[in-house]
Scaffold this active site. Structure first.
Site, PDB file in Angstrom:
ATOM      1  N   CYS A  24       5.597   5.906  -4.242  1.00 32.73           N
ATOM      2  CA  CYS A  24       6.357   4.680  -3.835  1.00 32.73           C
ATOM      3  C   CYS A  24       5.215   3.545  -3.558  1.00 32.73           C
ATOM      4  CB  CYS A  24       7.341   4.764  -2.580  1.00 32.73           C
ATOM      5  SG  CYS A  24       6.782   4.810  -1.185  1.00 32.73           S
ATOM      6  N   THR A  44       4.712   2.374  -0.671  1.00 32.78           N
ATOM      7  CA  THR A  44       3.856   2.858   0.599  1.00 32.78           C
ATOM      8  C   THR A  44       2.817   3.917   0.329  1.00 32.78           C
ATOM      9  OG1 THR A  44       5.839   2.721   1.903  1.00 32.78           O
ATOM     10  CG2 THR A  44       4.093   3.859   2.867  1.00 32.78           C
ATOM     11  N   HIS A  49       0.009   1.588  -0.852  1.00 34.64           N
ATOM     12  CA  HIS A  49      -0.775   0.990   0.342  1.00 34.64           C
ATOM     13  C   HIS A  49      -1.849   1.955   0.809  1.00 34.64           C
ATOM     14  CE1 HIS A  49       1.293  -2.555   0.472  1.00 34.64           C
ATOM     15  NE2 HIS A  49       2.299  -2.195   0.397  1.00 34.64           N
ATOM     16  N   HIS A 106       6.574  11.175   0.341  1.00 36.74           N
ATOM     17  CA  HIS A 106       7.789  11.466   1.117  1.00 36.74           C
ATOM     18  C   HIS A 106       8.995  11.197   0.275  1.00 36.74           C
ATOM     19  CE1 HIS A 106       6.788   7.004   0.894  1.00 36.74           C
ATOM     20  NE2 HIS A 106       8.074   7.054   0.866  1.00 36.74           N
ATOM     21  N   GLU A 107       8.989  11.165  -0.960  1.00 38.53           N
ATOM     22  CA  GLU A 107      10.300  10.988  -1.728  1.00 38.53           C
ATOM     23  C   GLU A 107      10.445  12.689  -2.420  1.00 38.53           C
ATOM     24  OE1 GLU A 107       9.870   6.341  -2.888  1.00 38.53           O
ATOM     25  OE2 GLU A 107       9.820   8.028  -4.640  1.00 38.53           O
TER      26      GLU A 107
END
Length: 338
Positions: free
Chosen positions: A37, A39, A42, A60-61
């Protein structure tokens, strides 16, 4: 057992995934898929080095299969297929008002703590949500971003028949548009990328390119002057923040989804003049995950159309570089089993 380990300076190394035996209240997972994602990007660009404990697995997905249970864990069995709500709740404070998902001491698993882009991952049992048998593990990795969209639409109090405008057509913007459409809203998506506009249009969403057309006039014509009941700012851009106040009708809502780390020019007069409401929306709550799972399992969110590519964890560095160079893509999944 492999892990995608962020080492800083746009470098993600494929290393060993450490098998951590679950303590009381924890569960060890065999990770199936992990989405990439914004994030994660980033992090890749070094913008979150103050939070990530380098070197560290990120991601985290996640969809996964339960492999081992710690003491006292009820409600789950080895072999259960799950999605993960990657939030570690800290000590509550008076400031939180009971909203643990945005509490002062919240830790985000995959940023502040080792993430799920690895073969084996140990997390608190309360973060898990069971997946129904009709929902594939590939689609299970889309539950987390879909839960973001569900949360945003819920906080926006979207109702059937309302006009909604989504500013920004990335993965979250598209999911917000699809969730709002499923609620019965009439949705306009504003996006500058023509490939994303084409995709949204084929999914039954009305689209406009703000570079080529006046978004305000487009919404005025489409709504026959009613304008938007709810606007979602998902672009994170200065033009998005500027136009969002021109779109709502009287007592319309603006849901701030995107992260704006720097101050932006906003027309505060519009809030006074039409009694507009602004709502901040961050992360998700347990109920959002459950609704996201049901929507995906029922085939309501066209998840197959949103997955651009599934790649092996061995090629994770190349996948991140590909995302950087391909603005047309939507969602890339990492297969943590190969």
């Amino acid at each position: 057992m492999k892990a995608a380990i962020y080492e800083g300076n746009k470098r993600i190394r494929v290393g060993k995934s450490e098998v951590v035996s679950p303590k009381a209240g924890e569960v060890r997972l065999d990770v199936a898929y992990c989405g990439i994602c914004g994030t994660d990007l980033h992090i890749f660009h070094g913008n979150m080095d103050s939070r990530v404990k380098i070197p560290q697995p990120i991601g985290h997905e996640v969809s996964a299969v339960v492999a081992d249970l710690g003491e006292g864990v009820d409600g789950f069995s080895v072999g259960d297929r799950v999605a993960v709500r990657p939030l570690l709740f800290g000590e509550p404070t008076a400031f939180d008002k009971g909203f643990q998902h945005v509490g002062k001491n919240l830790k985000f698993i995959g940023i502040d703590l080792p993430g799920g882009m690895q073969s084996s991952w140990t997390v608190p049992a309360y973060t898990l949500h069971k997946l129904p048998k009709e929902l594939s593990l590939e689609h299970g990795a889309m539950v987390e971003p879909a839960a973001v969209a569900v949360h945003d639409v819920r906080l926006g109090r979207v109702k059937a028949g309302e006009w909604c405008v989504v500013i920004g057509g990335g993965p979250i913007g598209l999911l917000i548009a699809l969730v709002a459409k499923e609620k019965g809203a009439k949705v306009v998506l504003s996006e500058v990328n023509e490939r994303r506009l084409e995709l949204a249009s084929t999914l039954g969403i009305e689209v406009v390119n703000p570079v080529k057309s006046d978004v305000v006039e487009f919404v005025r014509r489409a709504s026959e002057g009613a304008m938007a009941d709810c606007v979602f700012e998902v672009s994170g851009s200065a033009p998005g923040a500027e136009v969002m106040t021109d779109l709502p009708n009287v007592r319309g809502r603006i849901v701030m989804v995107a992260i704006h780390p720097q101050s932006k020019q906003i027309n505060l007069f519009k809030f006074f003049w039409a009694e507009i409401e602004m709502i901040g929306a961050r992360l998700y709550e347990e109920q959002d995950f459950e609704e996201a799972i049901k929507l995906i399992a029922d085939g309501k969110l066209a998840i197959d159309r949103l997955i651009t590519e599934v790649s092996s964890i061995d090629s994770v560095q190349q996948t991140f570089l590909k995302i950087d160079s391909n603005p047309d893509g939507i969602k890339y999944l990492v297969d943590c089993k190969r």
